[in-house]
Design a protein around this motif. Structure first.
Motif, PDB file in Angstrom:
ATOM      1  N   GLY A  76      15.253 -61.339  -1.156  1.00 41.41           N
ATOM      2  CA  GLY A  76      14.637 -61.402  -2.045  1.00 41.41           C
ATOM      3  C   GLY A  76      12.938 -61.533  -1.760  1.00 41.41           C
ATOM      4  N   SER A  77      12.738 -61.881  -0.930  1.00 40.36           N
ATOM      5  CA  SER A  77      11.582 -62.133  -0.558  1.00 40.36           C
ATOM      6  C   SER A  77      10.928 -61.431   0.275  1.00 40.36           C
ATOM      7  CB  SER A  77      11.091 -63.322  -0.078  1.00 40.36           C
ATOM      8  OG  SER A  77      11.496 -63.266   1.035  1.00 40.36           O
ATOM      9  N   VAL A  78      11.864 -60.188   0.775  1.00 43.06           N
ATOM     10  CA  VAL A  78      11.054 -59.960   1.969  1.00 43.06           C
ATOM     11  C   VAL A  78      10.046 -57.994   1.351  1.00 43.06           C
ATOM     12  CG1 VAL A  78      11.277 -57.503   3.880  1.00 43.06           C
ATOM     13  CG2 VAL A  78      12.389 -59.890   4.020  1.00 43.06           C
ATOM     14  N   SER A  94      14.083 -56.417  -4.005  1.00 44.50           N
ATOM     15  CA  SER A  94      15.476 -56.183  -3.375  1.00 44.50           C
ATOM     16  C   SER A  94      15.224 -54.721  -2.241  1.00 44.50           C
ATOM     17  CB  SER A  94      17.117 -56.177  -3.299  1.00 44.50           C
ATOM     18  OG  SER A  94      16.959 -55.635  -4.635  1.00 44.50           O
ATOM     19  N   GLY A  95      14.106 -53.965  -2.522  1.00 49.39           N
ATOM     20  CA  GLY A  95      14.655 -52.868  -1.563  1.00 49.39           C
ATOM     21  C   GLY A  95      13.900 -51.655  -2.126  1.00 49.39           C
ATOM     22  N   ARG A 116      12.628 -58.963   7.394  1.00 49.88           N
ATOM     23  CA  ARG A 116      13.105 -60.174   7.661  1.00 49.88           C
ATOM     24  C   ARG A 116      14.356 -61.052   9.222  1.00 49.88           C
ATOM     25  NH1 ARG A 116      17.281 -62.654   5.123  1.00 49.88           N
ATOM     26  NH2 ARG A 116      19.847 -61.989   4.718  1.00 49.88           N
ATOM     27  N   LEU A 117      13.769 -60.349   9.889  1.00 44.19           N
ATOM     28  CA  LEU A 117      14.430 -61.682  11.083  1.00 44.19           C
ATOM     29  C   LEU A 117      13.050 -62.629  11.487  1.00 44.19           C
ATOM     30  CD1 LEU A 117      15.036 -58.960  14.173  1.00 44.19           C
ATOM     31  CD2 LEU A 117      16.512 -59.789  13.310  1.00 44.19           C
TER      32      LEU A 117
END
Length: 273
Positions: A76-78, A94-95, A116-117
């Motif tokens: 929810g933060s990327v 989310s997308g 994300r990583l």
């Protein structure tokens, strides 16, 4: 997502079920890129969509809905953190959605994957095998090595100041977070330098990316390191204050990773002292 009612059991089956050639080509190319970015990932179908998982963590997923494609980092933060890079795209928390005939640029996909990583690394979740094999390590932060970023570490903290004030702190008070005597030219192509002190090596680097009020990215090379690492500071406004996410990648080894984790944890804990 696909044109048939059943849910495919594999990504190959998912792509085979797509009837529109443009959609099949776009998502097939996206899958190929994700395979290159995440060579050790496990491919599966999760939440009814093709998903890439690393050590049990979902890192990237994609899907097709009636008229558009979607990319999902399972976070929810990327997406909010990459708001400037995603300007012009339809996004949710989310997308990211995009037309089948306008694939996401490869550079943008790489940025989403790395973000994300980095988030997973910051959280410090241990791989499943490590959980079973090392019960004594429970509760400790474990940050891994990835194929795309090498040894990496992230530290984040919400500070009691506005995002503009935090940006000013980062760009005009380098001695507060880089060290005594530090100098910084916060513009692309600019440089920073931290003089050597007793017990601490000198550090220097070049500023690569400046997103005013949001992000500062630079190289990081202390005395004795053969190659520079990458340091990125990302700011995000919060309901109470602003968060500062410090992320490093391409570190030389696990020892350097731990040293940088301790360094930035200390810097953020003393940021408002």
């Amino acid at each position: 997502m696909v044109t048939k009612s059943r849910v495919p059991e594999t990504i190959d089956a998912y792509l085979a079920d797509l009837e529109d050639p443009k959609v099949k080509k776009t998502l097939g190319a996206l899958r190929t890129q994700l395979r290159k970015l995440l060579p050790k990932a496990t491919e599966s179908i999760s939440y009814r969509m093709p998903t890439f998982k690393v050590d049990g963590d979902a890192v990237a997923g994609f899907a097709f809905f009636k008229t558009h494609c979607g990319y999902y980092p399972f976070s929810g933060s990327v997406v909010p953190a990459l708001k400037s890079e995603l300007d012009g795209y339809a996004t949710s928390k989310s997308g990211v959605t995009f037309p089948p005939d306008q694939p996401l640029p490869a550079k943008l996909v790489k940025t989403l994957v790395q973000a994300r990583l980095a988030e997973i690394a910051t959280r410090g979740k241990k791989p499943a095998a490590a959980k079973k094999g090392n019960a004594q390590a429970r509760g400790k932060r474990v940050v891994g090595k990835t194929a795309t970023a090498g040894f990496q570490v992230g530290v984040v903290r919400t500070l009691p100041m506005t995002a503009p004030a935090l940006w000013d702190w980062v760009t005009t008070q380098p001695e507060r977070w880089l060290g005594p005597g530090a100098t910084l030219t916060a513009e692309p192509g600019g440089h920073f330098e931290v003089p050597k002190r007793r017990g601490s090596p000198g550090v220097r680097g070049e500023v690569r990316v400046v997103k005013p009020g949001q992000r500062l990215r630079m190289t990081w090379q202390p005395d004795g390191w053969k190659k520079p690492a990458t340091l990125q500071l990302t700011l995000m406004p919060k309901a109470r204050g602003a968060s500062l996410h410090v992320h490093m990648e391409k570190l030389p080894d696990a020892e350097a990773r731990e040293a940088m984790r301790e360094r930035w944890s200390k810097v953020l804990s003393q940021a408002v002292d």
